[in-house]
Scaffold this motif. Sequence first.
Motif, PDB file in Angstrom:
ATOM      1  N   LYS A 297       0.826  -1.215   0.000  1.00 32.94           N
ATOM      2  CA  LYS A 297       0.000   0.000   0.000  1.00 32.94           C
ATOM      3  C   LYS A 297       0.854   1.257   0.000  1.00 32.94           C
ATOM      4  CE  LYS A 297      -4.216  -1.553   2.301  1.00 32.94           C
ATOM      5  NZ  LYS A 297      -5.051  -1.371   3.492  1.00 32.94           N
ATOM      6  N   THR A 298       2.057   1.181   0.589  1.00 31.30           N
ATOM      7  CA  THR A 298       2.876   2.387   0.731  1.00 31.30           C
ATOM      8  C   THR A 298       4.281   2.238   0.170  1.00 31.30           C
ATOM      9  OG1 THR A 298       3.482   1.730   2.987  1.00 31.30           O
ATOM     10  CG2 THR A 298       1.594   3.227   2.743  1.00 31.30           C
ATOM     11  N   SER A 299       4.606   1.115  -0.453  1.00 30.99           N
ATOM     12  CA  SER A 299       5.943   0.939  -1.016  1.00 30.99           C
ATOM     13  C   SER A 299       5.881   0.099  -2.283  1.00 30.99           C
ATOM     14  CB  SER A 299       6.867   0.254  -0.010  1.00 30.99           C
ATOM     15  OG  SER A 299       8.149   0.054  -0.579  1.00 30.99           O
ATOM     16  N   THR A 300       6.704   0.468  -3.255  1.00 32.06           N
ATOM     17  CA  THR A 300       6.822  -0.329  -4.485  1.00 32.06           C
ATOM     18  C   THR A 300       8.069  -1.210  -4.444  1.00 32.06           C
ATOM     19  OG1 THR A 300       8.001   1.480  -5.568  1.00 32.06           O
ATOM     20  CG2 THR A 300       5.600   1.377  -5.882  1.00 32.06           C
ATOM     21  N   THR A 301       8.796  -1.201  -3.333  1.00 33.73           N
ATOM     22  CA  THR A 301       9.985  -2.034  -3.181  1.00 33.73           C
ATOM     23  C   THR A 301       9.573  -3.506  -3.237  1.00 33.73           C
ATOM     24  OG1 THR A 301      11.029  -0.361  -1.791  1.00 33.73           O
ATOM     25  CG2 THR A 301      11.916  -2.598  -1.645  1.00 33.73           C
ATOM     26  N   PRO A 302      10.257  -4.303  -4.066  1.00 34.83           N
ATOM     27  CA  PRO A 302       9.895  -5.732  -4.162  1.00 34.83           C
ATOM     28  C   PRO A 302      10.115  -6.465  -2.831  1.00 34.83           C
ATOM     29  CG  PRO A 302      11.467  -5.112  -5.894  1.00 34.83           C
ATOM     30  CD  PRO A 302      11.356  -3.949  -4.960  1.00 34.83           C
TER      31      PRO A 302
ATOM     32  N   SER B 100      15.762   1.185  24.948  1.00 37.43           N
ATOM     33  CA  SER B 100      17.072   1.741  25.270  1.00 37.43           C
ATOM     34  C   SER B 100      17.917   1.997  24.017  1.00 37.43           C
ATOM     35  CB  SER B 100      17.839   0.826  26.230  1.00 37.43           C
ATOM     36  OG  SER B 100      18.173  -0.398  25.613  1.00 37.43           O
ATOM     37  N   TYR B 101      17.603   1.323  22.904  1.00 41.69           N
ATOM     38  CA  TYR B 101      18.342   1.553  21.656  1.00 41.69           C
ATOM     39  C   TYR B 101      17.821   2.762  20.903  1.00 41.69           C
ATOM     40  CZ  TYR B 101      20.458  -3.019  22.282  1.00 41.69           C
ATOM     41  OH  TYR B 101      21.152  -4.074  22.782  1.00 41.69           O
ATOM     42  N   GLY B 102      16.634   3.218  21.179  1.00 39.34           N
ATOM     43  CA  GLY B 102      16.043   4.337  20.440  1.00 39.34           C
ATOM     44  C   GLY B 102      15.941   5.603  21.251  1.00 39.34           C
ATOM     45  N   GLY B 103      16.802   5.764  22.227  1.00 45.49           N
ATOM     46  CA  GLY B 103      16.749   6.963  23.049  1.00 45.49           C
ATOM     47  C   GLY B 103      15.479   7.060  23.876  1.00 45.49           C
ATOM     48  N   GLY B 104      14.963   5.924  24.310  1.00 42.98           N
ATOM     49  CA  GLY B 104      13.754   5.902  25.120  1.00 42.98           C
ATOM     50  C   GLY B 104      12.479   5.762  24.317  1.00 42.98           C
ATOM     51  N   CYS B 105      12.613   5.567  22.993  1.00 40.52           N
ATOM     52  CA  CYS B 105      11.436   5.443  22.117  1.00 40.52           C
ATOM     53  C   CYS B 105      11.594   4.241  21.193  1.00 40.52           C
ATOM     54  CB  CYS B 105      11.300   6.687  21.241  1.00 40.52           C
ATOM     55  SG  CYS B 105      11.107   8.206  22.160  1.00 40.52           S
ATOM     56  N   ILE B 106      10.481   3.725  20.748  1.00 36.32           N
ATOM     57  CA  ILE B 106      10.464   2.720  19.685  1.00 36.32           C
ATOM     58  C   ILE B 106       9.780   3.380  18.498  1.00 36.32           C
ATOM     59  CG2 ILE B 106       9.590   0.477  18.931  1.00 36.32           C
ATOM     60  CD1 ILE B 106       9.615  -0.370  21.876  1.00 36.32           C
ATOM     61  N   TRP B 107      10.490   3.470  17.384  1.00 37.70           N
ATOM     62  CA  TRP B 107       9.972   4.151  16.207  1.00 37.70           C
ATOM     63  C   TRP B 107       9.312   3.153  15.275  1.00 37.70           C
ATOM     64  CZ3 TRP B 107      10.005   9.200  16.845  1.00 37.70           C
ATOM     65  CH2 TRP B 107      10.896   9.742  17.759  1.00 37.70           C
ATOM     66  N   LEU B 108       8.007   3.312  15.083  1.00 36.08           N
ATOM     67  CA  LEU B 108       7.211   2.449  14.215  1.00 36.08           C
ATOM     68  C   LEU B 108       6.420   3.324  13.258  1.00 36.08           C
ATOM     69  CD1 LEU B 108       5.811   0.178  17.049  1.00 36.08           C
ATOM     70  CD2 LEU B 108       7.677  -0.406  15.508  1.00 36.08           C
ATOM     71  N   SER B 109       6.015   2.745  12.134  1.00 33.36           N
ATOM     72  CA  SER B 109       5.241   3.510  11.172  1.00 33.36           C
ATOM     73  C   SER B 109       4.198   2.616  10.515  1.00 33.36           C
ATOM     74  CB  SER B 109       6.173   4.081  10.091  1.00 33.36           C
ATOM     75  OG  SER B 109       5.432   4.778   9.122  1.00 33.36           O
ATOM     76  N   THR B 110       3.093   3.203  10.129  1.00 33.06           N
ATOM     77  CA  THR B 110       2.107   2.486   9.321  1.00 33.06           C
ATOM     78  C   THR B 110       2.510   2.529   7.847  1.00 33.06           C
ATOM     79  OG1 THR B 110       0.770   4.481   9.146  1.00 33.06           O
ATOM     80  CG2 THR B 110       0.177   2.912  10.893  1.00 33.06           C
ATOM     81  N   ASN B 111       3.566   3.293   7.518  1.00 29.46           N
ATOM     82  CA  ASN B 111       4.035   3.474   6.156  1.00 29.46           C
ATOM     83  C   ASN B 111       5.306   2.640   5.951  1.00 29.46           C
ATOM     84  OD1 ASN B 111       5.456   4.528   3.865  1.00 29.46           O
ATOM     85  ND2 ASN B 111       4.211   6.369   3.977  1.00 29.46           N
ATOM     86  N   SER B 112       5.220   1.563   5.170  1.00 26.21           N
ATOM     87  CA  SER B 112       6.371   0.689   4.977  1.00 26.21           C
ATOM     88  C   SER B 112       7.517   1.395   4.273  1.00 26.21           C
ATOM     89  CB  SER B 112       5.963  -0.567   4.198  1.00 26.21           C
ATOM     90  OG  SER B 112       5.396  -0.230   2.947  1.00 26.21           O
ATOM     91  N   LYS B 113       7.215   2.294   3.351  1.00 24.43           N
ATOM     92  CA  LYS B 113       8.270   3.017   2.639  1.00 24.43           C
ATOM     93  C   LYS B 113       9.084   3.875   3.607  1.00 24.43           C
ATOM     94  CE  LYS B 113       9.090   5.919  -1.381  1.00 24.43           C
ATOM     95  NZ  LYS B 113       8.472   6.601  -2.524  1.00 24.43           N
ATOM     96  N   TYR B 114       8.422   4.489   4.564  1.00 26.71           N
ATOM     97  CA  TYR B 114       9.105   5.301   5.570  1.00 26.71           C
ATOM     98  C   TYR B 114      10.078   4.432   6.383  1.00 26.71           C
ATOM     99  CZ  TYR B 114       9.796   8.600   9.402  1.00 26.71           C
ATOM    100  OH  TYR B 114      10.353   9.431  10.329  1.00 26.71           O
ATOM    101  N   SER B 115       9.623   3.274   6.833  1.00 27.80           N
ATOM    102  CA  SER B 115      10.475   2.396   7.638  1.00 27.80           C
ATOM    103  C   SER B 115      11.628   1.831   6.822  1.00 27.80           C
ATOM    104  CB  SER B 115       9.651   1.264   8.249  1.00 27.80           C
ATOM    105  OG  SER B 115       8.769   1.783   9.224  1.00 27.80           O
ATOM    106  N   LEU B 116      11.427   1.615   5.534  1.00 28.81           N
ATOM    107  CA  LEU B 116      12.519   1.140   4.683  1.00 28.81           C
ATOM    108  C   LEU B 116      13.686   2.116   4.686  1.00 28.81           C
ATOM    109  CD1 LEU B 116      10.734  -0.338   1.539  1.00 28.81           C
ATOM    110  CD2 LEU B 116      12.242  -1.551   3.127  1.00 28.81           C
TER     111      LEU B 116
END
Length: 105
Positions: A17-22, A80-96
């Motif tokens: 839905k959010t990425s054209t990466t194979p 502890s690896y993310g400076g006290g946060c866990i970064w998640l996204s509903t957008n796969s292209k963003y996370s790529l």
Amino acid sequence: VQDFADEAAAVSRFFQKTSTTPILSIRRVQNLPLWQSYVNHREAVRAKSCNNGQANEEFLWHGSKSGAYESIKNRGLDVSYGGGCIWLSTNSKYSLGYCVASKQI
């Protein structure tokens, strides 16, 4: 096997839905104690009257370095690896964009 095929198809549809990466492969990796903890919390959310029996679940993507896989599999996402946060996204292209080397999420 059919349950995994259905799950993999759903993951693929959501990713595309959010990425054209194979997509090279889809694997289900599960840490049983973490899964049991998640299931218990999910049931507690479902039980709340304001949720009408729904768990309010969403697919979320997390991009990371290729070496992070084992740590995430064994311990889950660690704030502890993310400076006290866990970064998640509903957008796969963003996370790529946060994947390094292997482009695995």
